[in-house]
Design a protein around this motif. Structure first.
Motif, short mmCIF file in Angstrom:
data_model
loop_
_atom_site.label_atom_id
_atom_site.label_comp_id
_atom_site.label_asym_id
_atom_site.label_seq_id
_atom_site.Cartn_x
_atom_site.Cartn_y
_atom_site.Cartn_z
N ARG A 1 -9.04 1.60 -4.29
CA ARG A 1 -9.13 1.87 -2.85
C ARG A 1 -7.82 2.47 -2.34
O ARG A 1 -7.83 3.38 -1.51
CB ARG A 1 -9.50 0.61 -2.08
CG ARG A 1 -10.98 0.26 -2.20
CD ARG A 1 -11.38 -0.85 -1.27
NE ARG A 1 -10.74 -2.13 -1.51
CZ ARG A 1 -11.11 -3.01 -2.43
NH1 ARG A 1 -12.14 -2.76 -3.21
NH2 ARG A 1 -10.47 -4.15 -2.57
N ILE A 2 -6.70 1.96 -2.83
CA ILE A 2 -5.40 2.52 -2.39
C ILE A 2 -5.29 3.97 -2.88
O ILE A 2 -4.90 4.85 -2.14
CB ILE A 2 -4.21 1.69 -2.92
CG1 ILE A 2 -4.20 0.31 -2.28
CG2 ILE A 2 -2.89 2.41 -2.63
CD1 ILE A 2 -3.12 -0.61 -2.84
N HIS B 1 0.84 -1.21 0.00
CA HIS B 1 0.00 0.00 0.00
C HIS B 1 0.88 1.25 0.00
O HIS B 1 0.69 2.16 -0.82
CB HIS B 1 -0.92 -0.04 1.22
CG HIS B 1 -1.86 1.11 1.33
ND1 HIS B 1 -1.49 2.34 1.83
CD2 HIS B 1 -3.17 1.21 1.02
CE1 HIS B 1 -2.52 3.15 1.80
NE2 HIS B 1 -3.56 2.49 1.33
N LYS C 1 1.28 3.90 -3.18
CA LYS C 1 0.89 5.30 -3.00
C LYS C 1 2.00 6.26 -3.42
O LYS C 1 1.72 7.39 -3.83
CB LYS C 1 0.53 5.59 -1.54
CG LYS C 1 -0.79 5.03 -1.08
CD LYS C 1 -1.97 5.74 -1.66
CE LYS C 1 -2.14 7.10 -1.04
NZ LYS C 1 -3.36 7.77 -1.50
N ASN D 1 -7.49 6.08 -3.44
CA ASN D 1 -8.43 6.99 -2.78
C ASN D 1 -8.19 7.18 -1.29
O ASN D 1 -8.93 7.91 -0.63
CB ASN D 1 -9.87 6.51 -3.01
CG ASN D 1 -10.29 6.68 -4.46
OD1 ASN D 1 -9.78 7.53 -5.17
ND2 ASN D 1 -11.20 5.84 -4.91
N THR D 2 -7.17 6.51 -0.73
CA THR D 2 -6.84 6.71 0.68
C THR D 2 -5.92 7.92 0.81
O THR D 2 -5.18 8.26 -0.12
CB THR D 2 -6.19 5.48 1.31
OG1 THR D 2 -4.97 5.19 0.62
CG2 THR D 2 -7.11 4.29 1.30
N LYS D 3 -5.96 8.52 1.96
CA LYS D 3 -5.12 9.71 2.21
C LYS D 3 -3.78 9.32 2.76
O LYS D 3 -3.51 8.36 3.26
CB LYS D 3 -5.82 10.66 3.15
CG LYS D 3 -7.05 11.24 2.51
CD LYS D 3 -7.70 12.24 3.42
CE LYS D 3 -8.92 12.79 2.71
NZ LYS D 3 -9.52 13.89 3.36
#
Length: 103
Positions: free
Chosen positions: A98-99, A68, A72, A101-103
């Motif tokens: 999903r990755i 992850h 990113k 869209n994560t902060k």
């Protein structure tokens, strides 16, 4: 030899500290040997099904989190190229999104 794993006055016993340091060193050695690009989680641990507890504890969790973080750090173009070369298999749909869209 009996372990003295009782924290007293906020101090970790020397034997516990040594065991923890050893685990951290081993973990860092494993991380240093990841290939670049990293293998997608389903390729690294093909026997762990998607949404399994295996991704939330043990080596699967460590790898999942490391992947992850690695993913990113890629540029959007690099992420797109990686996704094309490593498509999500059945059961993993939306993983890359999903990755992203994560902060």
């Amino acid at each position: 030899m009996e372990k003295s794993w009782k924290i007293i006055d906020g101090h970790i016993p020397a034997d516990l500290r040594q065991d923890l340091e050893t685990l951290i060193e081993r973990s860092n050695e494993i991380r240093q040997n990841y290939p670049d690009p990293m293998v997608a989680p389903w390729g690294q641990f093909p026997t762990i099904p998607p949404r399994s507890i295996g991704w939330r504890m043990g080596p699967g969790e460590d790898y999942f989190l490391d992947f992850h973080d690695w993913f990113k750090k890629l540029s959007r173009e690099e992420q797109t190229n990686y996704c094309v070369k490593n498509p999500e298999p059945a059961g993993w749909a939306g993983f890359y999104t999903r990755i992203q869209n994560t902060k």
